[in-house]
Design an enzyme around this catalytic site. Structure first.
Site, mmCIF file in Angstrom:
data_model
loop_
_atom_site.group_PDB
_atom_site.id
_atom_site.type_symbol
_atom_site.label_atom_id
_atom_site.label_comp_id
_atom_site.label_asym_id
_atom_site.label_seq_id
_atom_site.Cartn_x
_atom_site.Cartn_y
_atom_site.Cartn_z
ATOM 1 N N ARG A 177 -51.307 84.272 -31.497
ATOM 2 C CA ARG A 177 -52.464 83.347 -32.027
ATOM 3 C C ARG A 177 -52.859 83.632 -33.525
ATOM 4 O O ARG A 177 -54.110 83.791 -33.864
ATOM 5 C CB ARG A 177 -53.642 83.750 -30.883
ATOM 6 C CG ARG A 177 -53.489 83.453 -29.520
ATOM 7 C CD ARG A 177 -52.976 81.791 -29.579
ATOM 8 N NE ARG A 177 -52.640 81.514 -28.175
ATOM 9 C CZ ARG A 177 -51.379 81.533 -27.580
ATOM 10 N NH1 ARG A 177 -50.396 81.979 -28.242
ATOM 11 N NH2 ARG A 177 -51.354 81.272 -26.374
ATOM 12 N N SER A 227 -58.184 77.295 -23.389
ATOM 13 C CA SER A 227 -58.309 78.766 -23.062
ATOM 14 C C SER A 227 -59.038 79.308 -23.983
ATOM 15 O O SER A 227 -59.157 79.358 -25.214
ATOM 16 C CB SER A 227 -57.027 79.547 -23.197
ATOM 17 O OG SER A 227 -57.031 80.681 -22.821
ATOM 18 N N GLU A 297 -60.390 83.142 -28.073
ATOM 19 C CA GLU A 297 -59.035 82.405 -28.815
ATOM 20 C C GLU A 297 -59.651 80.944 -29.618
ATOM 21 O O GLU A 297 -59.182 80.456 -30.427
ATOM 22 C CB GLU A 297 -58.414 81.957 -27.710
ATOM 23 C CG GLU A 297 -57.039 81.166 -28.082
ATOM 24 C CD GLU A 297 -56.030 80.834 -26.937
ATOM 25 O OE1 GLU A 297 -55.665 79.649 -26.781
ATOM 26 O OE2 GLU A 297 -55.619 81.916 -26.262
#
Length: 310
Positions: A177, A227, A297
């Site tokens: 990420r 998410s 995230e």
């Protein structure tokens, strides 16, 4: 600089007035259906316009925020100051040999389908990721064991001054990420995905299987930001949240999904503040029960209604 002055200057870069909007509500630009207004929203259609906007903003000290599909972002209820660039009109996809080159505003799902139509394998994992190519490059998006870094050959980006940069695989520095694009505040403009010839039937079978798993496990029936948390080392965020007894926990109109604990869904006209407060509650509870810190995230941007970044 006043909004009207910003608007007038941006009209010199983008003559089409329908693509320069003052006080645009951003809730329709996010998957959560939340968020306040933008001072000025622009919808460029080519790289020259993007570079012109960035140059103008830099010279005048104006903040710039970039939006793609808004699938993994929460915009606070007070909105965003300065200039918001929405990139969805840059969505061309083309084929160069076995490499698929896609502009930043193209949906990564559409890129995976384009690859399928040309019998190219490598992007099957992306068939259910709801974001844009720009978002995938920005955060090295991934799913079901695959991630963008595995197939990305190079990318085109712009820096804060509007200078175009071609970044190879090493320069992109992609991790979990993370990428050099997000690290350096660049704007991703296009990505080149190096794929391999494959069987159409085999590729489609894998994509159908992953689509089935996504529909089975994820709460697609309600607005969400995808998410919410990164995977903590040695754990799964959803499992920690589930074991904390938080599924079904609700603040305002936003709820921890009863279908997948890693998601938060907008079930009744929830606000960005509801999302943020629920995120904080989940983080606090998991930390108290398991001693594990959950990092988001999802990107949380903009200001609250009091003009504060919280």
């Amino acid at each position: 600089m006043e909004k009207v002055m910003i608007y007038d200057e941006l009209k010199k870069i983008i003559p089409d007035s329908s693509r320069v909007r003052v006080g645009e509500n951003l809730s329709s630009y996010t998957f959560t259906k939340t968020g306040g207004v933008a001072d000025v929203l622009v919808l460029p259609e080519n790289y020259e316009e993007i570079c012109g906007i960035l140059n103008f903003a830099g010279v005048n000290g104006l903040p710039v925020t970039v939006l793609g599909k808004g699938s993994n972002v929460i915009i606070r209820d007070g909105g965003i100051r300065g200039i918001v660039i929405n990139l969805l009109r840059l969505n061309a996809i083309r084929l160069e040999g076995h490499t698929v080159v896609a502009q930043c505003g193209a949906a990564i799902i559409d890129v995976s389908r384009f690859a399928l139509q040309h019998h190219l394998t490598g992007l099957e994992f992306a068939c259910g990721i709801p974001g844009s190519v720009g978002g995938a490059l920005f955060m090295n998006a991934g799913a079901y064991g695959g991630e963008t870094a595995q197939v990305l050959d190079h990318a085109l980006a712009a820096d804060a001054s509007g200078r175009l940069l071609k970044l190879d695989r090493e320069a992109l520095d992609m991790g979990y990420r993370h990428s050099a694009i997000s690290e350096n505040g660049y704007i991703a403009l296009e990505g080149a995905f190096a794929l391999a010839p494959g069987s159409y039937d085999a590729i489609k079978k894998e994509m159908d299987h992953l689509t089935y798993l996504r529909e089975l496990k994820q709460p697609l029936e309600h607005p969400s930001c995808g998410s919410v948390f990164k995977r903590p080392p040695g754990h799964f965020a959803g499992k920690l949240i589930q074991d904390s007894g938080l599924q079904g926990t609700r603040i305002g109109g936003v709820e921890v999904s009863t279908k997948h604990a890693g998601f938060m869904v907008n079930i009744d006209h929830g606000s960005a503040t509801d999302y943020i407060n629920l995120i904080h509650l989940v983080q606090k509870t998991v930390k108290e029960k398991f001693g594990v810190s959950l990092d988001t995230e999802v990107r949380i941007i903009g200001e609250d209604k009091n003009g504060q970044r919280i």
